[in-house]
Design a protein around this motif. Structure first.
Motif, PDB file in Angstrom:
ATOM      1  N   ILE A 115       0.825  -1.207   0.000  1.00  0.00           N
ATOM      2  CA  ILE A 115       0.000   0.000   0.000  1.00  0.00           C
ATOM      3  C   ILE A 115       0.862   1.260   0.000  1.00  0.00           C
ATOM      4  N   SER A 116       1.919   1.261   0.783  1.00  0.00           N
ATOM      5  CA  SER A 116       2.799   2.410   0.914  1.00  0.00           C
ATOM      6  C   SER A 116       3.591   2.664  -0.373  1.00  0.00           C
ATOM      7  N   THR A 117       3.992   3.917  -0.571  1.00  0.00           N
ATOM      8  CA  THR A 117       4.835   4.295  -1.700  1.00  0.00           C
ATOM      9  C   THR A 117       6.282   4.407  -1.245  1.00  0.00           C
ATOM     10  N   PRO A 118       7.231   3.809  -1.976  1.00  0.00           N
ATOM     11  CA  PRO A 118       8.644   3.889  -1.585  1.00  0.00           C
ATOM     12  C   PRO A 118       9.183   5.320  -1.682  1.00  0.00           C
ATOM     13  N   LEU A 119      10.365   5.517  -1.129  1.00  0.00           N
ATOM     14  CA  LEU A 119      11.095   6.782  -1.191  1.00  0.00           C
ATOM     15  C   LEU A 119      12.492   6.496  -1.738  1.00  0.00           C
ATOM     16  N   ILE A 120      12.968   7.320  -2.678  1.00  0.00           N
ATOM     17  CA  ILE A 120      14.340   7.220  -3.170  1.00  0.00           C
ATOM     18  C   ILE A 120      15.119   8.423  -2.648  1.00  0.00           C
ATOM     19  N   ALA A 121      16.233   8.176  -1.956  1.00  0.00           N
ATOM     20  CA  ALA A 121      17.070   9.252  -1.439  1.00  0.00           C
ATOM     21  C   ALA A 121      18.487   8.728  -1.234  1.00  0.00           C
ATOM     22  N   ASP A 122      19.469   9.518  -1.624  1.00  0.00           N
ATOM     23  CA  ASP A 122      20.879   9.179  -1.400  1.00  0.00           C
ATOM     24  C   ASP A 122      21.234   7.793  -1.941  1.00  0.00           C
ATOM     25  N   ASP A 123      20.750   7.487  -3.144  1.00  0.00           N
ATOM     26  CA  ASP A 123      21.024   6.196  -3.799  1.00  0.00           C
ATOM     27  C   ASP A 123      20.509   5.010  -3.003  1.00  0.00           C
ATOM     28  N   LYS A 124      19.452   5.246  -2.233  1.00  0.00           N
ATOM     29  CA  LYS A 124      18.808   4.178  -1.455  1.00  0.00           C
ATOM     30  C   LYS A 124      17.305   4.212  -1.711  1.00  0.00           C
ATOM     31  N   VAL A 125      16.669   3.069  -1.493  1.00  0.00           N
ATOM     32  CA  VAL A 125      15.216   2.957  -1.562  1.00  0.00           C
ATOM     33  C   VAL A 125      14.714   2.602  -0.169  1.00  0.00           C
ATOM     34  N   PHE A 126      13.785   3.394   0.353  1.00  0.00           N
ATOM     35  CA  PHE A 126      13.176   3.131   1.653  1.00  0.00           C
ATOM     36  C   PHE A 126      11.728   2.730   1.422  1.00  0.00           C
ATOM     37  N   CYS A 127      11.321   1.612   1.991  1.00  0.00           N
ATOM     38  CA  CYS A 127       9.973   1.118   1.727  1.00  0.00           C
ATOM     39  C   CYS A 127       9.390   0.459   2.975  1.00  0.00           C
ATOM     40  N   LEU A 128       8.081   0.501   3.081  1.00  0.00           N
ATOM     41  CA  LEU A 128       7.364  -0.053   4.222  1.00  0.00           C
ATOM     42  C   LEU A 128       6.342  -1.059   3.719  1.00  0.00           C
TER      43      LEU A 128
END
Length: 225
Positions: A115-128
């Motif tokens: 359901i959540s949308t990932p985040l791209i920052a500092d050459d990383k992907v953050f996801c829940l």
């Protein structure tokens, strides 16, 4: 009450205005958190429209699409596992796909999957994940750098339809809305996954934090239940 989706990850066309330069869209609601893409040459265009550059068929889910450079990233399910996938912005070719848990079964008629949308920052992907697993992956190849269990870490309860909040970056911290007692909103070290701070008590459902600027300061706004 049936859960209503804003976007469904069944087909992901990359829509590009012919007169607009390419822009990164690294987070839910874009880089500014406003949901707006800003262009400079629309006034001189004879024709304004959107053209489908490519599209891919994926499994179901509610995650939106984020873009950074040549990487298009989203979450979806293949019917067995929930996945985070990266695709080439130029042609949609899959770069990598990583399973992040068993397929999350939708509640009360809602679609299966993330359901959540990932985040791209500092050459990383953050996801829940819907089950509450927060992950940090390498943008280049999807390899896991760290993960934490939101329910265990923040003593929160899984929302009825699963975790839907989308992480953002503010003040050098990864901001996550978990719904825990005295730690409903938290700032996390994006490099290590260490919790830097937590505050406030509130239940969450589908809310996501956002950032505004007041007098030159970044302010995180978070609506609770």
């Amino acid at each position: 009450m049936r859960f209503k989706a804003i976007t469904c990850a069944v087909f992901f066309p990359l829509l590009v205005a012919a007169v607009l330069p390419a822009q990164d869209w690294p987070a839910f609601r874009g880089s500014t958190g406003t949901g707006m893409a800003v262009g400079t040459s629309l006034a001189d265009a004879e024709e304004i429209g959107l053209n489908v550059r490519w599209k891919r068929e994926l499994g179901s889910g509610y995650s939106s699409v984020v873009v950074s450079g040549n990487y298009v990233v989203t979450m979806y399910t293949d019917g067995t596992h929930d996945l985070v996938g990266a695709f080439a912005a130029a042609d949609g070719e899959q770069i990598w796909s990583v399973p992040v848990g068993d397929m999350y079964k939708g509640e009360n008629g809602s679609f299966d999957g993330p359901i959540s949308t990932p985040l791209i920052a500092d050459d990383k992907v953050f996801c829940l994940t819907p089950a509450g697993r927060l992950l940090c992956l390498k943008l280049e190849d999807g390899s896991e750098l760290w993960s934490l269990d939101v329910i265990e870490t923040f003593e929160s309860q899984k929302p009825m339809y699963g975790f839907a909040t989308s992480p953002i970056m503010a003040g050098g911290s990864l901001i996550v809305q978990s719904g825990g007692e005295d730690q409903s909103l938290s700032g996390i070290d994006p490099a290590t996954g260490e919790v830097r701070w937590s505050c406030t008590s509130d239940r969450i459902n589908s809310q996501s934090p956002s950032v505004i600027a007041i007098d030159g300061r970044e302010i995180v706004l978070a609506a609770g239940g």
